[in-house]
Design an enzyme around this catalytic site. Structure first.
Site, PDB file in Angstrom:
ATOM      1  N   PHE A  12       0.948  -1.151  -0.005  1.00 24.04           N
ATOM      2  CA  PHE A  12       0.048  -0.075  -0.016  1.00 24.04           C
ATOM      3  C   PHE A  12       0.936   1.147   0.113  1.00 24.04           C
ATOM      4  CE2 PHE A  12      -2.442   3.007   3.099  1.00 24.04           C
ATOM      5  CZ  PHE A  12      -3.152   3.611   2.094  1.00 24.04           C
ATOM      6  N   ILE A  52      12.244 -12.271   3.482  1.00 28.70           N
ATOM      7  CA  ILE A  52      13.472 -11.360   4.356  1.00 28.70           C
ATOM      8  C   ILE A  52      13.508 -11.944   5.427  1.00 28.70           C
ATOM      9  CG2 ILE A  52      13.446  -9.117   4.839  1.00 28.70           C
ATOM     10  CD1 ILE A  52      12.256  -8.061   2.921  1.00 28.70           C
ATOM     11  N   ALA A  73       8.024  -5.374   5.754  1.00 28.46           N
ATOM     12  CA  ALA A  73       7.895  -6.002   7.021  1.00 28.46           C
ATOM     13  C   ALA A  73       6.976  -7.074   7.111  1.00 28.46           C
ATOM     14  CB  ALA A  73       7.581  -5.006   8.148  1.00 28.46           C
ATOM     15  N   SER A 117       6.808   2.179  13.331  1.00 25.09           N
ATOM     16  CA  SER A 117       5.503   1.968  13.613  1.00 25.09           C
ATOM     17  C   SER A 117       5.278   2.974  15.072  1.00 25.09           C
ATOM     18  CB  SER A 117       4.860   0.624  13.768  1.00 25.09           C
ATOM     19  OG  SER A 117       3.391   0.891  14.386  1.00 25.09           O
ATOM     20  N   TYR A 143       4.323  -7.417  17.387  1.00 28.14           N
ATOM     21  CA  TYR A 143       4.749  -6.499  16.133  1.00 28.14           C
ATOM     22  C   TYR A 143       5.600  -5.316  16.764  1.00 28.14           C
ATOM     23  CZ  TYR A 143       4.241  -3.157  12.373  1.00 28.14           C
ATOM     24  OH  TYR A 143       4.410  -2.086  11.777  1.00 28.14           O
ATOM     25  N   GLY A 192     -25.308   3.268   4.496  1.00 29.43           N
ATOM     26  CA  GLY A 192     -26.194   3.993   5.482  1.00 29.43           C
ATOM     27  C   GLY A 192     -26.412   3.030   6.702  1.00 29.43           C
TER      28      GLY A 192
END
Length: 321
Positions: A12, A52, A73, A117, A143, A192
């Site tokens: 992203f 990785i 990551a 982060s 994390y 809605g």
């Protein structure tokens, strides 16, 4: 011309970074990802990296590279209770990151930009007490622990080798193509669905994808960025209720929000095993970006409403297909 190696280029954030860098002729790009992309200009070199970890070979990818932007990551997953979760995060986020950084330093890379982060700081803030880069750090899950360990390893490597390290800790990132809770909220509003979130008096910092990418690009060459840690946000903090109202406006629909007290929402979430979700919707998490703005002479170029409109436009176009 600066040669830049970007990891996580199919993600992203990674896609947005390389598209931004494509607009600037001073950068030569090398993209590293699990799979190669077909829709790229011939001028961009791609490098397929299947995994990785501490054994990944980066030498060929790092040849003549000036700056590494490390975004790849193992990402945070809500309610991850696997017994070996921390080990899995460490393999990628700590061993993998430090292995890449050591090879980068050995080959002469000048700067290593690592996307960390805000979870390194913690999960929530008290009213009027936003996180700063120099606060005591309280990572609460595997994390976040792995991200903090990677940060500390990078800082030690910078002191040992002289390679400049830049650490960026984003808050929740949104923009065209966003998923998870942010996309869910847009979906609820567009349908809605009445939401019991009209009485939430919290404060949360968010960062538009364009603003995060702009800061990352700023850190490529800015001399004051060397060996610094930066927090990043849009510079405007919103309650969940206000965010939903402004998101609805961007979508062109009414916000059907019911003023249910936060204490009742928290109790209901606990019964349903959704405490983490309730914390994200009802709790506060603010950051102070004063250091980022002052040291780099930077300010978020895109307003919240501009970014929400762009995000909503993409959401509606995708839904119409």
């Amino acid at each position: 011309m600066n040669k830049i190696l970007l990891t996580g280029s199919t993600g992203f954030i990674g896609r947005a970074v390389y598209k931004r860098l494509l607009l600037d002729a001073q950068y030569e790009l090398l993209l590293a990802a699990r799979s190669c992309m077909d829709d790229l200009p011939e001028s961009i070199v791609q490098c397929q990296i299947s995994d990785i970890d501490g054994a990944t070979e980066w030498q060929s990818a790092l040849e003549a590279v000036d700056v590494v932007i490390h975004y790849a990551a193992r990402v945070h997953v809500m309610d991850d209770h696997a017994s070996d979760s921390l080990t899995k995060f460490r393999n990628v986020n700590v061993s993998g990151t430090l292995n890449l950084a050591r090879q980068a330093a050995a080959i002469g890379v000048k700067r290593f930009i690592s996307i960390s982060s805000i979870k390194v700081n913690g999960e929530k803030t008290l009213p009027g007490q936003p996180y700063t880069p120099d606060d005591a750090l309280v990572p609460m899950d595997p994390y976040a622990i792995s991200k903090l360990e990677a940060e500390r390893g990078l800082c030690a490597l910078a002191a040992e080798t002289g390679m400049e390290v830049v650490i960026i800790r984003p808050v929740l990132v949104y923009g065209p193509g966003v998923k998870a809770i942010f996309r869910s909220m847009m979906s609820w509003l567009s349908k809605g669905v009445p939401l019991p979130l009209g009485g939430i008096d919290n404060k949360r910092s968010l960062v538009a994808l364009d603003n995060l990418v702009d800061l990352m690009v700023t850190c490529i060459n800015h001399p004051a960025a060397a060996n610094q840690t930066f927090l990043v946000s849009d510079g405007e903090d919103l309650s969940t209720s206000e965010l939903l109202r402004r998101m609805a406006a961007a979508l062109g629909v009414p916000a059907r929000l019911l003023p249910v007290p936060a204490v009742l929402l928290d109790a209901g979430a606990a019964l349903l095993g959704q405490r983490a979700m309730a914390q994200r919707l009802c709790g506060s998490l603010q950051v102070d970006i004063g250091k980022t703005c002052e040291l780099l002479n930077w300010s978020p170029p895109v307003s919240v409403d501009q970014a929400l409109r762009k995000t909503a436009k993409h959401f509606l176009e995708c839904r119409a297909k």
